[in-house]
Design a protein around this motif. Structure first.
Motif, mmCIF file in Angstrom:
data_model
loop_
_atom_site.group_PDB
_atom_site.id
_atom_site.type_symbol
_atom_site.label_atom_id
_atom_site.label_comp_id
_atom_site.label_asym_id
_atom_site.label_seq_id
_atom_site.Cartn_x
_atom_site.Cartn_y
_atom_site.Cartn_z
ATOM 1 N N SER A 23 0.913 -0.756 0.302
ATOM 2 C CA SER A 23 0.051 -0.120 0.054
ATOM 3 C C SER A 23 1.337 1.532 -0.044
ATOM 4 N N SER A 24 2.528 1.213 -0.153
ATOM 5 C CA SER A 24 3.118 2.002 -0.321
ATOM 6 C C SER A 24 3.097 3.031 -1.586
ATOM 7 N N ARG A 25 3.713 4.081 -1.420
ATOM 8 C CA ARG A 25 3.576 5.054 -2.473
ATOM 9 C C ARG A 25 4.159 4.657 -3.347
ATOM 10 N N LEU A 26 5.736 4.579 -3.361
ATOM 11 C CA LEU A 26 6.266 3.529 -4.742
ATOM 12 C C LEU A 26 5.742 2.210 -4.965
ATOM 13 N N SER A 27 5.311 1.465 -4.257
ATOM 14 C CA SER A 27 4.563 -0.287 -4.420
ATOM 15 C C SER A 27 3.279 0.345 -4.661
ATOM 16 N N GLY A 28 3.246 -1.879 -5.119
ATOM 17 C CA GLY A 28 2.213 -1.624 -6.002
ATOM 18 C C GLY A 28 2.092 -3.222 -5.047
ATOM 19 N N ARG A 29 1.204 -4.040 -5.623
ATOM 20 C CA ARG A 29 0.546 -5.493 -5.477
ATOM 21 C C ARG A 29 0.816 -6.498 -6.842
ATOM 22 N N GLN A 83 29.380 -0.690 8.408
ATOM 23 C CA GLN A 83 30.920 -1.394 8.330
ATOM 24 C C GLN A 83 30.873 -2.628 8.191
ATOM 25 N N VAL A 84 30.243 -3.307 8.166
ATOM 26 C CA VAL A 84 30.186 -4.716 7.935
ATOM 27 C C VAL A 84 30.515 -5.108 6.089
ATOM 28 N N THR A 85 29.882 -3.919 5.745
ATOM 29 C CA THR A 85 29.669 -4.136 4.439
ATOM 30 C C THR A 85 30.897 -3.350 3.869
ATOM 31 N N LEU A 86 31.694 -2.716 4.399
ATOM 32 C CA LEU A 86 32.864 -1.785 4.064
ATOM 33 C C LEU A 86 33.633 -2.461 4.442
ATOM 34 N N ARG A 87 33.986 -3.557 5.591
ATOM 35 C CA ARG A 87 34.843 -4.654 5.744
ATOM 36 C C ARG A 87 34.979 -6.000 5.447
ATOM 37 N N SER A 88 33.468 -5.990 3.988
ATOM 38 C CA SER A 88 34.092 -7.240 4.074
ATOM 39 C C SER A 88 35.045 -7.701 2.588
ATOM 40 N N LYS A 89 35.059 -8.319 2.594
ATOM 41 C CA LYS A 89 36.175 -9.302 1.419
ATOM 42 C C LYS A 89 35.325 -9.575 0.525
ATOM 43 N N GLU A 90 33.770 -10.027 0.436
ATOM 44 C CA GLU A 90 32.936 -10.267 -0.597
ATOM 45 C C GLU A 90 31.937 -10.013 -0.682
ATOM 46 N N GLN A 91 30.538 -10.117 -1.352
ATOM 47 C CA GLN A 91 29.168 -9.158 -1.313
ATOM 48 C C GLN A 91 28.538 -9.753 -0.511
ATOM 49 N N VAL A 92 27.808 -8.255 -0.352
ATOM 50 C CA VAL A 92 27.286 -8.947 1.703
ATOM 51 C C VAL A 92 25.972 -8.048 0.456
ATOM 52 N N CYS A 93 25.031 -8.903 1.062
ATOM 53 C CA CYS A 93 22.948 -8.140 0.863
ATOM 54 C C CYS A 93 22.749 -8.474 2.271
ATOM 55 N N HIS A 94 22.136 -7.282 2.710
ATOM 56 C CA HIS A 94 21.123 -7.041 4.122
ATOM 57 C C HIS A 94 20.568 -6.717 3.846
ATOM 58 N N PHE A 95 19.612 -7.945 3.626
ATOM 59 C CA PHE A 95 17.682 -7.776 3.299
ATOM 60 C C PHE A 95 17.138 -7.388 5.032
ATOM 61 N N SER A 96 15.823 -7.173 4.575
ATOM 62 C CA SER A 96 15.272 -6.326 6.069
ATOM 63 C C SER A 96 14.029 -7.117 6.308
ATOM 64 N N ILE A 97 13.326 -7.739 7.506
ATOM 65 C CA ILE A 97 12.523 -8.346 7.287
ATOM 66 C C ILE A 97 11.430 -7.815 7.694
ATOM 67 N N TYR A 98 11.293 -6.501 7.588
ATOM 68 C CA TYR A 98 9.990 -5.858 8.211
ATOM 69 C C TYR A 98 9.929 -4.720 6.611
ATOM 70 N N GLU A 99 8.325 -4.848 6.687
ATOM 71 C CA GLU A 99 7.943 -3.931 5.876
ATOM 72 C C GLU A 99 7.862 -2.343 5.907
ATOM 73 N N TRP A 100 8.521 -1.862 4.737
ATOM 74 C CA TRP A 100 8.584 0.076 5.606
ATOM 75 C C TRP A 100 7.741 0.354 4.292
ATOM 76 N N ASP A 101 7.274 2.331 4.491
ATOM 77 C CA ASP A 101 6.455 2.615 3.851
ATOM 78 C C ASP A 101 7.181 4.173 3.655
ATOM 79 N N ALA A 102 7.091 4.296 1.956
ATOM 80 C CA ALA A 102 7.696 5.481 1.642
ATOM 81 C C ALA A 102 6.485 7.074 1.599
ATOM 82 N N LEU A 103 7.274 7.986 2.315
ATOM 83 C CA LEU A 103 6.163 8.750 2.471
ATOM 84 C C LEU A 103 6.912 10.193 2.253
ATOM 85 N N LYS A 104 6.066 10.953 1.016
ATOM 86 C CA LYS A 104 6.583 12.598 1.157
ATOM 87 C C LYS A 104 6.986 13.077 2.801
ATOM 88 N N GLU A 105 8.217 14.241 2.667
ATOM 89 C CA GLU A 105 7.954 15.277 3.618
ATOM 90 C C GLU A 105 6.939 15.374 4.150
#
Length: 160
Positions: A77-83, A132-154
């Motif tokens: 239901s977020s502004r920049l998202s859809g179903r 910090q983890v990404t800066l120090r990692s020799k390999e590529q890293v993906c941090h994937f949030s388990i929470y859903e977020w909402d895009a809002l206008k200011e």
């Protein structure tokens, strides 16, 4: 017959005393974060649709094209998202400056114009732990949030 592999830790949590404890593992990870060498990275922001997210978070694809990610799924239901396939994810894309063209070509192949977003230099002393983890990692890293977020206008209030 006794199995020779996969017997530790047991169901009751017992493991050999010589194995490191969780505290030991966390201490070693913290030491690595403090003492390990840092890479120089830049960051760009991208909005990725669901139909392309599996490609860009694939460890093989990330390693081949030399970028790391932080990903936040947006609510449907977020502004920049859809179903369905129109659901979106906000991604911070991290890469070393010399890999910029390789990263651009990779993201263009999934219909995301990464070069249109602002390029930001990642602060080597950032307070964001995942950076910090990404800066120090020799390999590529993906941090994937388990929470859903909402895009809002200011100034806009979040919806319930």
């Amino acid at each position: 017959m006794w199995a020779t592999q996969g017997i530790y830790p047991t169901a009751d949590g017992w493991c050999p005393p010589a194995w490191p404890t969780n505290e030991d593992v966390l201490r070693l990870e913290e030491e690595h974060l403090v003492l390990g060498p840092k890479r120089s990275l830049v960051r760009r922001t991208a909005i990725v649709k669901k139909r392309n997210i599996d490609a860009v978070v694939s460890p093989d694809y990330m390693a081949r094209h030399r970028y790391s990610l932080q990903v936040w799924p947006l609510r449907e239901s977020s502004r920049l998202s859809g179903r369905g396939d129109n659901r979106s994810y906000v991604c911070w894309v991290y890469y070393e400056p010399q890999d910029e063209q390789v990263v651009f070509r990779a993201w263009n192949s999934v219909d995301v114009q990464l070069r249109d977003s602002e390029r930001e230099v990642v602060d080597p002393d950032t307070a964001i732990k995942n950076e910090q983890v990404t800066l120090r990692s020799k390999e590529q890293v993906c941090h994937f949030s388990i929470y859903e977020w909402d895009a809002l206008k200011e100034g806009e209030e979040p919806r319930p």
